[in-house]
Enzyme design. Structure first.
Site, PDB file in Angstrom:
ATOM      1  N   ASP A 215       0.804  -1.227   0.000  1.00 28.92           N
ATOM      2  CA  ASP A 215       0.000   0.000   0.000  1.00 28.92           C
ATOM      3  C   ASP A 215       0.837   1.277   0.000  1.00 28.92           C
ATOM      4  O   ASP A 215       0.334   2.338  -0.330  1.00 28.92           O
ATOM      5  CB  ASP A 215      -0.964   0.011   1.201  1.00 28.92           C
ATOM      6  N   HIS A 216       2.116   1.177   0.339  1.00 25.18           N
ATOM      7  CA  HIS A 216       2.934   2.393   0.440  1.00 25.18           C
ATOM      8  C   HIS A 216       3.516   2.801  -0.919  1.00 25.18           C
ATOM      9  O   HIS A 216       3.218   3.851  -1.442  1.00 25.18           O
ATOM     10  CB  HIS A 216       4.083   2.180   1.440  1.00 25.18           C
TER      11      HIS A 216
ATOM     12  N   ASP B 126       4.175  -1.618  11.082  1.00 23.78           N
ATOM     13  CA  ASP B 126       3.692  -0.284  10.739  1.00 23.78           C
ATOM     14  C   ASP B 126       3.116   0.315  12.003  1.00 23.78           C
ATOM     15  O   ASP B 126       2.400  -0.359  12.750  1.00 23.78           O
ATOM     16  CB  ASP B 126       2.608  -0.348   9.652  1.00 23.78           C
TER      17      ASP B 126
ATOM     18  N   ARG C  79      -0.794  12.393  10.529  1.00 22.54           N
ATOM     19  CA  ARG C  79       0.480  13.089  10.774  1.00 22.54           C
ATOM     20  C   ARG C  79       0.582  14.325   9.902  1.00 22.54           C
ATOM     21  O   ARG C  79       0.170  14.292   8.746  1.00 22.54           O
ATOM     22  CB  ARG C  79       1.658  12.160  10.475  1.00 22.54           C
TER      23      ARG C  79
ATOM     24  N   SER D  62      14.569   8.315  14.137  1.00 20.94           N
ATOM     25  CA  SER D  62      13.696   7.230  13.673  1.00 20.94           C
ATOM     26  C   SER D  62      14.280   5.870  14.039  1.00 20.94           C
ATOM     27  O   SER D  62      15.467   5.727  14.297  1.00 20.94           O
ATOM     28  CB  SER D  62      13.487   7.328  12.164  1.00 20.94           C
TER      29      SER D  62
ATOM     30  N   ARG E 119      14.787   3.259  12.313  1.00 23.70           N
ATOM     31  CA  ARG E 119      15.141   2.408  11.158  1.00 23.70           C
ATOM     32  C   ARG E 119      16.239   1.390  11.481  1.00 23.70           C
ATOM     33  O   ARG E 119      17.320   1.725  11.950  1.00 23.70           O
ATOM     34  CB  ARG E 119      15.461   3.260   9.936  1.00 23.70           C
TER      35      ARG E 119
HETATM   36 FE1  F3S Z   1      -0.305   4.437   5.026  1.00 25.56          FE
HETATM   37 FE2  F3S Z   1      -0.317   6.865   6.020  1.00 25.56          FE
HETATM   38 FE3  F3S Z   1      -1.471   4.929   7.296  1.00 25.56          FE
HETATM   39  S1  F3S Z   1       1.403   5.863   5.032  1.00 25.56           S
HETATM   40  S2  F3S Z   1      -0.421   3.048   6.737  1.00 25.56           S
HETATM   41  S3  F3S Z   1      -2.069   5.719   5.309  1.00 25.56           S
HETATM   42  S4  F3S Z   1      -0.212   6.552   8.204  1.00 25.56           S
END
Ligand code: F3S
Length: 647
Positions: free
Chosen positions: A66-67, A121, A381, A540, A542
């Site tokens: 999804d990203h 996530d 965010r 972060s 990472r």
């Molecule tokens: Fe995707 Fe934004 Fe949520 S990157 S997982 S929609 S915080």
């Protein structure tokens, strides 16, 4: 004794002899479900493969894409192909790009009351809206959970959020969590689980609850959850999953570590101002502020009800000619429901741009605002630059507010908006999209895992030698961030599944010659030590900021002090984190100093003396537990777990 819901679910998942102790004590949990998204998933599956198992041990593991759904160049499509084939090989469900956002899809299709879920996530707590303990975790923790290992956390405090009353007018679930953020700040939830209780809970549907648990992550909370009650049952029925419903509620008279009360009837539409989700003010105070873009979607606010309310508001109207509206549905199921009810048409006719069902603008994949533009987003965010436009001013609101500003071209006082759209929040029987997931065969042992040139299996790191003979290859100042160690940016993050390639960028913005120097060191497997100042590794979480140096041959980091998460990552990848007993020794040591470190003599929490050639003895201490030391000596957590499983 009467138990709260959090304790009930945790107690049902305790393993390795652990018990519900006082807040802060370590507990080990059995994990029922895992999820990954593509940006973190490739590394999690490479780590799982390195453990040498034939199949995942969880009840359910899902790999979502999804990203990075844009397929420009070979890297993202190659990652998607790897994720698809590795899922089929090891018993993982695969969700192809465009199917939807991981958390929305998981809620609709797989989340189950009373279960545990970890996901690579940070918004994994979304599934807490269906009465489960769902936590964000590092990729390595997810890999280990898939291998059947326990997940260890510090026992959180349980905060009761007692809801009374009912939302009024234009106030929505988003305003409940924005209200909490304004009250508690982005640090207010650290070490805590937020459990929602009280008569106000039953007035909220599961998608509304999921908006709240999703953005509980912005409080810094371990997770948030709602009871699995009649609302949960109604939601699961509408998703065609009535059989997944089990009641999970707190016992009568349960106690909590802390309590917060919110009367829902007192809330009004709120907005988080740039550039922090806790800079919350009433929308009415922003009246008159011009808005150039409105973006509706993300894992916080992309449900059927969210988008239906927007479609009803836009019906028969036109967007302001100075405002763009982007709509990213949370899943193809949401898209199908909107299409079935002829709700796409009002969105299209008003001038909205309908994007793919993916993270999209939330992760900066398109939809960047204009320079200095005000963008109103329904996301979670609003950090500076996250939108892709460094000087954009991003406000976070509910979908209702985002739709209204798109019509008006500016913020206005909700008191003048008339009545909000009314409709049943759940869609009745929702159309299924289960056939779009790729379910794995019973036996995947003959499935070929396809790796494009960007997917490189993890190497096997060697054990820590008993004596380390090497040089300080880099001396840094204070407050080195993981961004200093490994810079971010599309060009570099595209190499996330290729440790040798991404390692070429280690410290590239601090010392352009570092990689060259350490590669040419002839000291065997230990080719260097980093000498850091205070707060080394902040920022972060990472993992690559530890994996990359380890690949290059860094075997110890000696600092005045270390940031907590980076320290954990160093341990996980077999790098010794050592602290100077006398901080003044930092000035005596230089880049290039030759060191002899008696690694075999290091004891948990003890001190040893390093021989710094030409400088003299330097005493270092550590705060390692016996297990952490054993992990480092084994060459990292993957080796340690592999060895443990062989015995
Ligand atoms: Fe995707 Fe934004 Fe949520 S990157 S997982 S929609 S915080």
């Amino acid at each position: 004794m009467a138990q709260n819901l959090t304790h009930k679910i945790l107690a049902a998942h305790l393993v390795d002899g652990s018990s519900l102790g006082t807040p802060g004590s370590e507990i080990a949990l059995r994990i029922d479900q895992t999820l990954t998204q593509d940006a973190t998933g490739t590394m999690a599956y490479l780590q799982f493969e390195a453990l040498g198992l034939d199949r995942v041990q969880t009840e359910l593991s899902v790999s979502y894409v999804d990203h990075n759904t844009l397929q420009m160049g070979f890297r993202n499509p190659d990652d998607h192909q790897f994720l698809r084939t590795v899922a089929k090989r090891y018993g993982i469900v695969y969700s192809p790009p465009g199917t939807g956002i991981c958390h929305q899809l998981h809620l609709e299709n797989f989340a189950k009351p009373g279960k545990t879920l970890i996901g690579s996530d940070s918004h994994t707590p979304t599934a807490g809206g269906l009465g489960m303990i769902a936590m964000g975790a590092g990729g390595l923790s997810v890999a280990l959970a898939m291998a059947g290992e326990s997940y260890r956390i510090a026992m959180p405090k349980v905060v009761q959020v007692q809801l009374t009353g009912r939302l009024q007018g234009w106030a929505t679930a988003k305003d409940i969590i924005l209200h909490l953020l304004g009250m508690l700040t982005v640090k207010g939830g650290v070490g805590r689980i937020f459990e929602y209780t009280g008569p106000g809970v039953e007035t909220l549907t599961v998608p509304e609850r999921a908006t709240i648990t999703n953005m509980g992550a912005e409080l810094g909370a371990t997770t948030s959850l709602f009871p699995a009650d009649r609302q949960a049952e109604a939601f699961l029925m509408s998703m065609g999953r009535a059989e997944d419903y089990v009641e999970w509620v707190a016992d009568e008279g349960a106690t909590y570590d802390e309590t917060i009360e919110i009367d829902l009837s007192t809330l009004e539409p709120l907005a988080a101002q740039p550039h922090m989700p806790d800079r919350v003010v009433p929308v009415r105070e922003l009246a008159g502020l011009k808005v150039s873009q409105s973006a509706i979607g993300s894992c916080t606010n992309s449900s059927y009800a969210d988008l239906k309310s927007v479609a009803l508001m836009l019906a028969g109207k036109q967007l302001s000619e100075t405002t763009d509206l982007l709509v990213s549905p949370g899943s193809k199921q949401v898209m199908k429901m909107l299409a079935r009810e002829n709700l796409m048409e009002p969105l299209l006719d008003a001038g909205a741009r309908i994007l793919e069902a993916s993270c999209g603008p939330c992760i900066g994949m398109g939809g960047s605002p204009i320079s200095k533009g005000v963008s109103v987003r329904t996301f979670n965010r609003n950090f500076e630059g996250r939108s892709g436009t460094q000087d954009a001013q991003v406000y976070l609101t509910s979908p209702l507010v985002a739709a209204q500003v798109a019509l008006d071209g500016q913020f206005s006082d909700p008191a003048g908006w008339g009545a909000p759209p009314q409709f049943p929040e759940l869609p009745g029987a929702a159309p299924s999209i289960r056939h779009l997931f790729v379910f794995p065969p019973e036996d995947g042992s003959d499935v070929e895992v396809i790796r494009g040139p960007n997917i490189v299996p993890l190497e096997n790191f060697q054990n820590l030698p008993g004596t380390i003979e090497t040089r300080i290859q880099l001396k840094t100042g204070d407050d080195i961030t993981t961004d200093h160690i490994l810079p971010a940016g599309a060009q570099i993050t595209a190499l996330r599944s290729n440790i040798p390639a991404i390692s070429e960028y280690i410290f590239s913005r601090v010392d352009a010659d570092f990689v060259n120097r350490i590669k040419n060191a002839d000291d065997g497997p230990c080719r260097g030590v980093i000498l850091g100042g205070d707060n080394y590794g902040q920022g972060s979480s990472r993992e690559h900021a530890a994996l990359g140096p380890r690949h290059l041959g860094v075997c110890a980091v000696i600092t005045k002090s270390l940031a907590r998460i980076h320290r954990a990552n160093l341990v996980n990848f077999g790098i010794l984190p050592l602290i100077l007993k006398n901080p003044a020794d930092y000035d005596r040591l230089e880049q290039g100093s030759q060191l002899t470190i008696p690694a075999a003599s290091i004891q948990p929490g003890g001190s040893v003396t390093i021989d710094a050639h030409g400088v003299g003895p330097v005493e270092v201490i550590n705060d390692l537990t016996a297990t952490e030391l054993a992990i480092i000596q084994a060459g990292g957590l993957l080796n340690y777990v592999r060895a443990k499983r062989e015995h």
